[in-house]
Write a protein that holds these residues in place. Structure first.
Motif, short mmCIF file in Angstrom:
data_model
loop_
_atom_site.label_atom_id
_atom_site.label_comp_id
_atom_site.label_asym_id
_atom_site.label_seq_id
_atom_site.Cartn_x
_atom_site.Cartn_y
_atom_site.Cartn_z
N UNK A 231 0.98 -1.12 -0.02
CA UNK A 231 0.10 -0.13 0.04
C UNK A 231 1.10 1.24 0.15
N UNK A 232 1.88 1.12 0.68
CA UNK A 232 2.66 2.35 0.95
C UNK A 232 3.39 2.75 -0.57
N UNK A 233 4.05 1.96 -1.13
CA UNK A 233 4.36 2.10 -2.53
C UNK A 233 3.39 2.58 -3.63
N UNK A 234 2.39 1.87 -3.49
CA UNK A 234 1.28 2.52 -4.63
C UNK A 234 0.79 3.89 -4.20
N UNK A 235 0.73 4.12 -2.73
CA UNK A 235 0.30 5.62 -2.41
C UNK A 235 1.33 6.67 -2.79
N UNK A 236 2.53 6.40 -2.74
CA UNK A 236 3.46 7.14 -3.25
C UNK A 236 3.72 7.26 -4.69
N UNK A 237 3.27 6.18 -5.31
CA UNK A 237 3.53 6.13 -6.87
C UNK A 237 2.33 6.97 -7.42
N UNK A 357 9.80 4.26 -8.23
CA UNK A 357 8.77 5.22 -7.84
C UNK A 357 9.10 6.54 -9.12
N UNK A 358 10.28 6.61 -9.54
CA UNK A 358 10.54 7.87 -10.38
C UNK A 358 9.66 7.36 -12.06
N UNK A 359 9.71 5.97 -12.16
CA UNK A 359 9.30 5.50 -13.55
C UNK A 359 7.98 6.33 -13.86
N UNK A 360 6.96 6.04 -13.15
CA UNK A 360 5.36 6.68 -13.47
C UNK A 360 5.55 8.21 -13.32
#
Length: 415
Positions: A231-237, A357-360
């Motif tokens: 969840x944390x990764x997707x919130x930031x992404x 995270x930088x990709x999107x």
């Protein structure tokens, strides 16, 4: 004269003080070197066409859309390469990666200056984009995280202050060079600056072998391994991609939208100039906080201020206040996206996470200007402002969800 007796405790304290001073000096050298690199690499890549687009169009006869498509292609290439760059920095540190990114930017600038056809021009921007993946903020943040671990937060904040002056420094330099040697000569000059200034700084100042990461002040929240796309990764992404899209659309179409709101061209331009100082001012305030608050609060303030800015423009409150709020939020986001992953993921995975995270974010930045143009063409500039406001709600929601997830883990960990 007899030497004064020094107690063992005093001797140890003096030695520790000298060691601390040396560490602080080395840290300052690393941040200053990367700060100069950020100014020149941002100025010779992302900000380059702000001054060169019109001279390129006039000399070549290419359409304005074809000329500006170069930056979009560069951002797309950068986004596609960012995951690979993150893995390299995690494995070997940032010294070689940053040096490689700077070299690629320089090579792309040389090719850009030599380009006589549109395909070669676009290939040059693709090369610059690959260099951007290894030489701009994400790579620099990952490098600092790889060197300092969780203690990198203050270094990241300071580095964003340096980067905030990229356009301030490089736009006048670019304008001067265009007048002096033309746009092609400007590309060659920036290539020389990258190779003659940025490359030696990275190669000499950055540690040859990154130190082993240590966690001096562990976050009570349980760290999430990079292998888990939770969840944390997707919130930031999601927050990062949406803020990048909103910011890119606003940067490109600000004048169009503001004039559609009834502002004269000169007034719209003057209002737009408030954004830069607001970004830097917000970063200074964050730095004055000395990291005493969790970076989730920086993210919440950032996303909230961006939303408040667009809401203010929709509700027609004074545009100056709305744009200062937007600029402050945008400035804080540069810090939050670098500092927050240090607190909520395992620090040894920081570079890998930053690359993912930088990709999107970069892909969203690449497609946003074209998407904004299509929406304005079909629905009008006034409707576009509402779209931007609704888009700004998404990062706020992501920040709130992330806050509750971190709070839950802190409560579980304290049981």
């Amino acid at each position: 004269m007899a030497k004064p007796n020094i107690s063992p405790i005093a001797w140890l304290n003096d030695r520790q003080n000298r060691r601390s001073a040396m560490i602080l000096s080395q840290r300052s050298q690393v941040i200053s070197a990367l700060g100069i690199v950020m100014i020149l690499t941002w100025g010779s890549s992302f900000y380059l066409l702000a001054v060169l687009a019109e001279p390129i169009r006039l000399e070549t006869g290419w359409g304005a859309g074809a000329v500006t498509a170069g930056v979009s292609l560069a951002l797309l290439a950068s986004g596609l390469a960012s995951g690979w760059v993150g893995r390299l920095i995690q494995r070997d540190g940032g010294r070689r990666v940053l040096a490689g990114g700077i070299t690629l930017i320089a090579a792309g600038l040389v090719l850009l200056g030599l380009s006589r056809s549109l395909p070669v021009y676009l290939v040059a921007w693709a090369v610059i984009g690959l260099g951007m993946a290894g030489a701009l903020y994400d790579a620099a943040f990952s490098t600092l995280g790889r060197i300092y671990g969780r203690e990198a937060r203050s270094a990241i904040t300071t580095l964003t202050l340096w980067g905030g002056f990229a356009s301030t420094v490089c736009w006048p330099v670019s304008a001067f060079l265009v007048e002096l040697v033309g746009w092609r000569g400007t590309c060659f000059a920036y290539a020389a600056l990258n190779l003659g200034v940025c490359l030696p700084l990275c190669w000499i100042v950055l540690p040859r072998v990154p130190p082993v990461l240590t966690v001096a002040t562990p976050d009570p929240a349980l760290p999430v391994p990079a292998s888990q796309y939770g969840l944390r990764f997707w919130c930031l992404a999601i927050a990062g991609a949406m803020l990048a899209m909103v910011s890119s659309i606003w940067s490109v179409h600000l004048i169009t939208i503001m004039t559609a709101q009834g502002y004269a061209l000169a007034a719209a331009v003057a209002l737009g100039t408030l954004i830069g100082p607001a970004q830097v001012g917000a970063r200074v305030l964050e730095m004055m906080g000395r990291g005493r608050h969790h970076p989730i609060w920086t993210m919440m303030a950032s996303t909230g201020l961006v939303l408040l800015g667009f809401l203010g423009l929709v509700l027609e409150i004074p545009a100056s206040a709305a744009l200062v709020a937007y600029g402050a939020g945008n400035g804080l986001w540069s810090i939050a996206r670098g500092a927050l992953p240090l607190s909520i993921f395992a620090p040894e995975d920081y570079a890998l996470i930053m690359g993912r995270l930088a990709g999107p974010v970069l892909v969203a930045s690449a497609v946003a200007p074209l998407l904004g143009a299509l929406l304005i063409q079909h629905y009008g500039a006034a409707a576009m402002l509402w779209v931007l406001m609704m888009g700004a709600v998404v990062p706020v929601a992501a920040a709130v969800i992330l806050y509750w997830d971190i709070l839950r883990d802190r409560q579980i960990h304290s049981l």
